[in-house]
Design an enzyme around this catalytic site. Structure first.
Site, PDB file in Angstrom:
ATOM      1  N   ALA A   1       0.849  -1.192   0.000  1.00  0.00           N
ATOM      2  CA  ALA A   1       0.000   0.000   0.000  1.00  0.00           C
ATOM      3  C   ALA A   1       0.885   1.244   0.000  1.00  0.00           C
ATOM      4  CB  ALA A   1      -0.917   0.002   1.216  1.00  0.00           C
ATOM      5  N   GLU A   2       0.759   2.038  -1.035  1.00  0.00           N
ATOM      6  CA  GLU A   2       1.692   3.156  -1.206  1.00  0.00           C
ATOM      7  C   GLU A   2       1.458   4.274  -0.200  1.00  0.00           C
ATOM      8  OE1 GLU A   2       0.276   1.493  -3.632  1.00  0.00           O
ATOM      9  OE2 GLU A   2       2.012   0.603  -4.600  1.00  0.00           O
TER      10      GLU A   2
ATOM     11  N   PHE B   1       6.538   1.157  -9.308  1.00  0.00           N
ATOM     12  CA  PHE B   1       6.461   1.810 -10.624  1.00  0.00           C
ATOM     13  C   PHE B   1       5.747   3.146 -10.434  1.00  0.00           C
ATOM     14  CE2 PHE B   1       7.059  -2.557 -11.915  1.00  0.00           C
ATOM     15  CZ  PHE B   1       7.812  -2.470 -13.079  1.00  0.00           C
TER      16      PHE B   1
ATOM     17  N   PHE C   1       2.033   3.694  -9.899  1.00  0.00           N
ATOM     18  CA  PHE C   1       1.402   3.281  -8.642  1.00  0.00           C
ATOM     19  C   PHE C   1       1.628   4.286  -7.522  1.00  0.00           C
ATOM     20  CE2 PHE C   1       2.767  -1.128 -10.304  1.00  0.00           C
ATOM     21  CZ  PHE C   1       1.704  -1.152 -11.190  1.00  0.00           C
TER      22      PHE C   1
ATOM     23  N   HIS D   1       3.048   1.293 -16.178  1.00  0.00           N
ATOM     24  CA  HIS D   1       4.444   0.955 -15.889  1.00  0.00           C
ATOM     25  C   HIS D   1       5.436   1.806 -16.670  1.00  0.00           C
ATOM     26  CE1 HIS D   1       2.421  -2.550 -14.265  1.00  0.00           C
ATOM     27  NE2 HIS D   1       3.548  -2.974 -13.728  1.00  0.00           N
TER      28      HIS D   1
END
Lengths: 410, 342
Positions: B74-75, B98, B101, B144
């Protein structure tokens, strides 16, 4: 109809019979809106009538609360409420841009705040004026935020009280990271010879509301704290309303029960009971100091005033609800208890009230005379390291302003 | 500015080694962790796997799970806990797997990471580095291959840099970690393991300050300015142009926020022409800012308007089409031709 508090999750493998015992969605919601009592599992040590209830589990956490200490908690709550009311009035008079009232939540904030030790860190949302007070933050230092002269004034390290966070739920992750740091530095799980937590062991507490529990950051904070065993107490003040959205708009389950899904204890405490909030928070902090954290506390309380001074609660809630909660006032029950047991007389209550009035008057005078920040503050402290680009922008703007002075136009 | 970075790895390692950008970043991270035990790395898969690009390879093995954290997926959690760790006194280095995200973490970056120092009048420092592999050209699926750096350059309180060669990769990552401000560190992922760029890295002393652009090829006819993966494209274009007798100057921006345009102004005053190159979409981008400021500062020196060779104002296309989207050597030279023919 069983309340949700009487219903627990079936263990995996308990079979369809246990599944069938689950309440309907309507029953769950009915339980959530059971705002009178907070359900059967709520921890309460002092009833709304001022009667002390014995608790085998939690009494030992308040064994030091003698009549003098209880008078201290009463005084805290009276001062905090008086200051809150004064600030609310000052907003109405145009002296503050906005105010976020805490009326009704004094016990949750003073009780939990007084449970903290100096080495602990508290991460507030934006309504935690009572917690700030218990951390030694001068109430005046909160006013700059609401008079819009500043974003945060106090020394967070000295007080163990992080700046307010306005974005809902952000502070929960920040607190999880801070608590991870406490653990990484070895400030958790040290014991003296008798197995008690070391006096230097630390914990973190983070405050958020019932509405914040819908935020992804709160969920992620639960996950992070759990998988890293962070010494973090999640203190959710469920004041029943996220502006106009009720708790059932946030959850099908009582909020404290969510903790189970993350693998740590959750407990619902009567948020209008200062003794219960103090005892339960001390227990939770001790769990954290032992290295057993995190813990979720749901303080079941009620916001007696608006969300902020821009809000109009008459649009979304019934006055009956407010009337019910007035009977559970967090300050009144302590007053009744003190008076009934002969621990304080009218002269003492009057003296506290005068003290609170003086506290408020001082606050008002300070607010009226608060200086506005100079224009160069716009540019200050954007970066920790020097920024020639911003310095140039500042110099150019100040020179521009100086031109007005020279021309006599300012 | 950050204090000069002196890496402890110097004494043990030879002073010059042939490294790729990826290996140089790995060594730079290692050196930073050895120099300061408050440096912690956190991200998805950065531990045992060494990151999906292996940039953190071997670090968890040597520094332990408390210094190199394999985090939940979880960013916002990665950035948000890094902020808390920084408040506590750590120097967290986040890896976002990436660039596509990063957006679940955008709230924590813009609301907390960028603003805590300002909000507290300097009482809280948040020396967090967010490493972001970015850019296209690797034949990847959606999300990406993007170039979102302008979004972060627009946020006051953040610093944004990008490297384009192994020496910068080795030193800039250490300098970013030593910086007391939050730094978004954009890494050109398609150059990570590019053998052509393998070069000797002098680990004995930094190649220059972190927040400074640099002329990487001198020329007289037209200036090219780029950062990250586009620097190699510009250098290749300049080499090709030289074969045809045209002299192009190439500037590696290195720092996107704060922008160091001094060398660009100086160059444009000599060449009279500027082409800004970037993979990012053109509208409201780093190249927009360059064009605006160069016309403001170099108006009387310009022989042609500032032109740009960039990605188009579309979402990043399916990668079978990316050769059309990415500004390549030919498109750069075509844009130079337009500038020269004005």
């Amino acid at each position: 109809m069983p309340s949700p508090e009487q219903w627990t999750h079936p263990e995996p493998g308990e079979g369809p019979a246990a599944q069938a015992a689950q309440p309907s969605r309507e029953q769950v919601i009915a339980g959530l809106r059971n705002t009178d009592a907070g359900g059967a599992e709520v921890t309460q040590l002092l009833t709304p009538e001022g009667e002390r209830i014995a608790s085998p589990q939690f009494d030992r956490y308040i064994s030091d609360i003698d009549p003098e200490a209880l008078r201290g908690l009463y005084r805290d709550m009276v001062l905090v409420r008086r200051a809150d009311r004064e600030a609310n009035a000052m907003q109405r008079q145009g002296q503050l841009g906005i105010w976020v009232p805490l009326l009704g939540q004094e016990a949750a904030q003073v009780g939990s705040g007084r449970a903290l030790k100096p080495q602990d860190m508290a991460f507030p949302s934006y309504r935690e004026h009572g917690v700030a007070y218990t951390r030694g933050v001068d109430f005046k230092e909160l006013l700059g935020i609401f008079r819009c002269t500043d974003h945060s004034g106090w020394d967070f390290k000295a007080h163990g009280f992080h700046p307010y966070t306005i974005v809902i739920g952000n502070q929960v992750l920040n607190a999880a990271g801070y608590a991870m740091g406490q653990k990484f530095e070895g400030r958790v799980g040290n014991t003296d010879g008798d197995g008690n937590p070391s006096s230097t062991d630390e914990a973190t507490i983070v405050y958020f509301g019932d509405g914040a529990t819908s935020q992804g950051d709160v969920h992620e904070g639960f996950v992070w704290a759990a998988v890293y065993d962070a010494p973090l107490v999640f203190f959710c003040q469920n004041n029943q309303w996220a502006i106009s959205e009720p708790t059932e708009r946030q959850s099908r389950l009582p909020l404290y029960q969510r903790a189970r899904g993350y693998g740590f204890p959750g407990i619902r405490v009567d948020g209008n009971d200062v003794l219960a909030c103090l005892a339960v928070t001390r227990w939770a902090l001790e769990e954290c100091r032992h290295g057993n954290g995190p813990v979720l506390i749901e303080a079941f309380t009620y916001r007696m005033d608006a969300h902020t001074t821009t809000d109009d609660p008459t649009r979304y809630r019934l006055s009956d609800e407010l009337e019910v909660w007035k009977h559970k006032d967090p300050i009144e029950r302590v007053r009744v208890h003190l008076a009934r047991n002969g621990h304080a007389d009218q002269a003492w209550f009057d003296q506290i009230q005068s003290e609170a009035d003086a506290f408020a008057a001082d606050l008002r005078e300070f607010c009226f005379n608060m200086p506005e920040p100079p224009p160069e503050r716009v540019f200050a402290n954007v970066y920790a390291e020097p920024s020639p680009v911003l310095d140039a922008q500042r110099d150019e703007y100040l020179s521009y302003l100086a031109g007005f002075v020279e021309a006599g136009e300012r | 500015m950050a204090a000069p970075v002196q890496s402890r790895v110097d004494s043990a390692a030879p002073t010059a080694q042939k490294l790729t950008i990826g290996k140089a970043l790995n060594m730079g991270l290692r050196a930073a962790m050895e120099a300061d035990d408050k440096v912690v790395i956190l991200g998805e898969d950065v531990g045992k796997l060494g990151g999906v690009f292996r940039i953190t390879d071997g670090l968890q093995k040597d520094f332990g799970e408390q210094r190199v954290l394999d985090t939940p997926l979880a960013e916002s959690g990665i950035i948000g806990t890094a902020v808390g760790l920084a408040v506590r006194g750590f120097r967290p280095v986040c890896e976002i797997q990436f660039e596509g995200f990063i957006f679940p973490g955008f709230d924590q970056i813009s609301s907390q990471l960028a603003k805590l120092h300002y909000r507290t009048q300097g009482k809280i420092k948040v020396p967090v580095v967010v490493r972001v592999p970015f850019g296209g050209g690797i034949g990847a699926v959606e999300h990406h291959s993007e170039s979102p750096e302008s979004l972060f350059a627009h946020i006051p309180g953040l610093k944004v840099v990008s490297c384009s060669n192994p020496t910068d990769a080795y030193w800039m990552i250490q300098q970013a970690i030593a910086c007391d401000d939050p730094v978004l560190f954009f890494e050109p992922k398609r150059l990570y393991h590019n053998g052509q760029l393998k070069s000797e890295v002098d680990t004995s002393q930094p190649a220059g300050p972190l927040f400074a652009s640099r002329v990487v090829r001198q020329g007289t006819d037209c200036t090219l300015v780029a950062y990250g993966p586009s620097v190699k494209v510009c250098l290749d274009a300049a080499a090709a142009a030289a074969d045809e007798g045209r002299s192009l100057e190439v500037i590696d921006l290195r720092t996107i926020s704060p922008l160091d345009l001094g060398p660009v102004f100086e160059s444009v005053r000599r060449t009279g022409r500027l082409v800004a190159v970037s993979e990012a979409s053109a509208e409201s981008s780093v190249t927009s800012e360059i064009a605006a400021r160069v016309q403001q500062e170099c108006f009387y020196s310009l022989e042609a308007p500032v032109l740009r060779a960039t990605g188009f104002d579309t979402p990043y296309p399916p990668s079978k089409l990316e050769e059309h989207f990415l500004p390549d050597l030919d498109r750069v030279l075509h844009t130079v031709d337009r500038a020269m023919g004005w």
